[in-house]
Design a protein around this motif. Structure first.
Motif, PDB file in Angstrom:
ATOM      1  N   ALA A 215      43.221  43.187  21.755  1.00 12.27           N
ATOM      2  CA  ALA A 215      42.678  42.158  22.644  1.00 12.27           C
ATOM      3  C   ALA A 215      43.303  40.797  22.355  1.00 12.27           C
ATOM      4  O   ALA A 215      43.545  40.001  23.280  1.00 12.27           O
ATOM      5  N   LEU A 268      42.789  48.875  28.330  1.00 12.17           N
ATOM      6  CA  LEU A 268      42.222  47.575  28.699  1.00 12.17           C
ATOM      7  C   LEU A 268      40.755  47.717  29.085  1.00 12.17           C
ATOM      8  O   LEU A 268      39.914  46.886  28.698  1.00 12.17           O
ATOM      9  N   ASN A 272      37.470  46.261  26.933  1.00  8.38           N
ATOM     10  CA  ASN A 272      36.651  45.259  27.631  1.00  8.38           C
ATOM     11  C   ASN A 272      35.210  45.748  27.761  1.00  8.38           C
ATOM     12  O   ASN A 272      34.690  45.935  28.848  1.00  8.38           O
ATOM     13  N   LEU A 299      40.993  40.172  29.699  1.00  9.21           N
ATOM     14  CA  LEU A 299      41.002  41.623  29.883  1.00  9.21           C
ATOM     15  C   LEU A 299      40.718  41.983  31.344  1.00  9.21           C
ATOM     16  O   LEU A 299      41.330  42.915  31.889  1.00  9.21           O
TER      17      LEU A 299
END
Length: 324
Positions: A215, A268, A272, A299
Motif C-alpha cells: 500500500a 489492490l 483496500n 487504493l
C-alpha cells in the motif's frame, strides 16, 4: 499567637473554613478535644485545635477515612506511610475508572449493542498475560505457515500492539476495539490470505524477503496524480497504471500482461479493506505512534484505473475476435 487563647466552635469554624456542624462532629468523635468550658458550659478549644482541623480537612479531601485520620493526628500512624498506602489504592481506583470511562465512551461513540458492550468490557479487563496470549494467538493465525519464515519477523513486529502499563483512556479504548477486531475469524482469515499472497508473490519474483509495504508503494506512485485531480479513466492516468503494473511485475517476476493486471486488481481490492485501515489506526493509538495516513483514496483510484483499462482491453480483444 497567645497560647492561652481559647476559641468557641464558631470561631474555630471561621478560622479553619469548616462548618460549625463539622467542627462539632469532629469534636464528638474525639479528633479535636475541648481545652475547657465557658462559664455557660460551652466548649472552648486551644490553638492546637486549629492545626489539627486543618490537617483533618486536608486528609479528608484526599480521601482518608476518619479512623486513619484520628491515628495520624495522634501520631499513632506515620503520615508518609499512610499517604503511600492511600496513593497505591487510589492508583487502582484510577485504573478502574479509566477502564470504565473508556468502555462507556466506546459504547456511546460506536452505538454498541448490550452484547457488544459486554464483550468490549471483558476485553478491556484482560490481564497482561491474557492480553499477550490474545496477541500471540492472533499473530500466529495470520503468520503461521508462509509468514512463519524469519523474513516476516519485521512485518509481524509492525503489527504487534504493546499496551503500556499505565495506558491513557484512549489507549484502553483502542485496545478493547483492537482485541474485538483481532477475534473476528473473517478478519484473521483475510489477513492470513494477504500474507500467503505476499509470500507467493515473493516466491514468483525469486525472493522470500518481504519488500516494502504494498500500500505504501502504491501511495508513492499514485499520490501525485490523485493530488492533481487526474481522472483514473483518462489517458493522463496511463503512465501511473503502467508504473503500477511494472512494479507488480517486478514483485511477481512476470510480464505485464492481462493476467498480471487481473492479479494486480485483486491485490489492490484485497489490501483496500476498511478493517485493515482501522487495525493500523488502533495500533498507532495503542503503541503511541503517529496516526497513519489512510491508504483508501489511492487504493480506490488505483483499482478503478486498472479496472477501466482491463475493460478496455477486453472490449478490444472482443472486437478483434469478431473481426476475424
Amino acid at each position: 499567637m497567645d497560647g492561652d487563647t481559647l476559641y468557641s466552635i464558631g470561631e474555630l469554624a471561621r478560622r479553619t473554613g469548616l462548618t460549625v456542624k463539622a467542627v462539632r462532629f469532629y469534636s464528638d468523635r474525639g479528633i479535636v478535644t475541648p481545652a475547657g468550658r465557658s462559664p455557660a458550659g460551652y466548649r472552648r478549644y486551644g490553638p492546637d485545635a486549629v492545626a489539627r482541623l486543618d490537617l483533618v480537612r486536608t486528609l479528608r479531601e484526599l480521601g482518608l477515612d476518619l479512623r486513619t485520620i484520628h491515628k495520624v493526628a495522634d501520631r499513632e500512624l506515620p503520615l508518609p506511610e499512610v499517604a503511600a498506602a492511600h496513593a497505591e489504592a487510589l492508583a487502582v481506583q484510577i485504573r478502574v475508572l479509566r477502564l470504565r470511562h473508556a468502555v462507556l465512551t466506546a459504547v456511546a461513540e460506536r452505538r454498541l449493542t448490550p452484547e457488544e458492550t459486554d464483550l468490549m468490557h471483558r476485553l478491556a479487563q484482560l490481564s497482561e498475560a491474557e492480553r499477550r496470549r490474545l496477541v500471540g494467538d492472533f499473530l500466529d493465525a495470520v503468520f503461521d505457515g508462509p509468514g512463519a519464515d524469519p523474513a516476516f519477523a519485521g512485518v509481524r513486529r509492525s503489527m504487534t500492539p504493546e499496551l503500556p502499563d499505565e495506558p491513557e483512556a484512549e489507549q484502553t479504548r483502542a485496545w478493547a476495539e483492537w482485541a474485538e477486531l483481532a477475534l473476528d475469524p473473517g478478519f484473521r482469515s483475510d489477513l492470513r490470505r494477504m500474507t500467503e499472497d505476499l509470500a507467493a508473490e515473493r516466491a514468483r519474483g525469486g525472493s522470500t524477503v518481504p519488500g516494502r509495504d504494498f500500500a505504501a508503494t502504491v501511495r508513492d506512485l499514485v499520490a501525485p496524480a490523485l493530488a492533481a485531480g487526474v481522472d483514473p479513466a483518462s489517458h493522463h492516468a496511463d503512465p501511473v497504471v503502467t508504473a503500477l503494473a511494472a512494479h507488480y511485475a517486478r514483485v511477481c517476476g512476470g510480464p505485464d500482461d492481462a493476467g498480471l493486471r487481473h492479479r494486480l486488481l485483486l491485490r489492490l481490492e484485497s489490501v483496500n479493506d476498511p478493517r485493515r485501515d482501522r487495525y493500523l489506526r488502533l495500533l498507532a493509538v495503542i503503541n503511541g505512534w503517529p496516526a497513519p495516513e489512510s491508504p483508501a483514496p489511492v487504493l480506490d483510484w488505483s483499482a478503478e484505473a486498472v479496472r477501466v483499462r482491463l475493460r478496455l482491453r477486453c472490449a478490444g480483444d472482443g472486437r478483434r475476435t469478431t473481426g476475424r
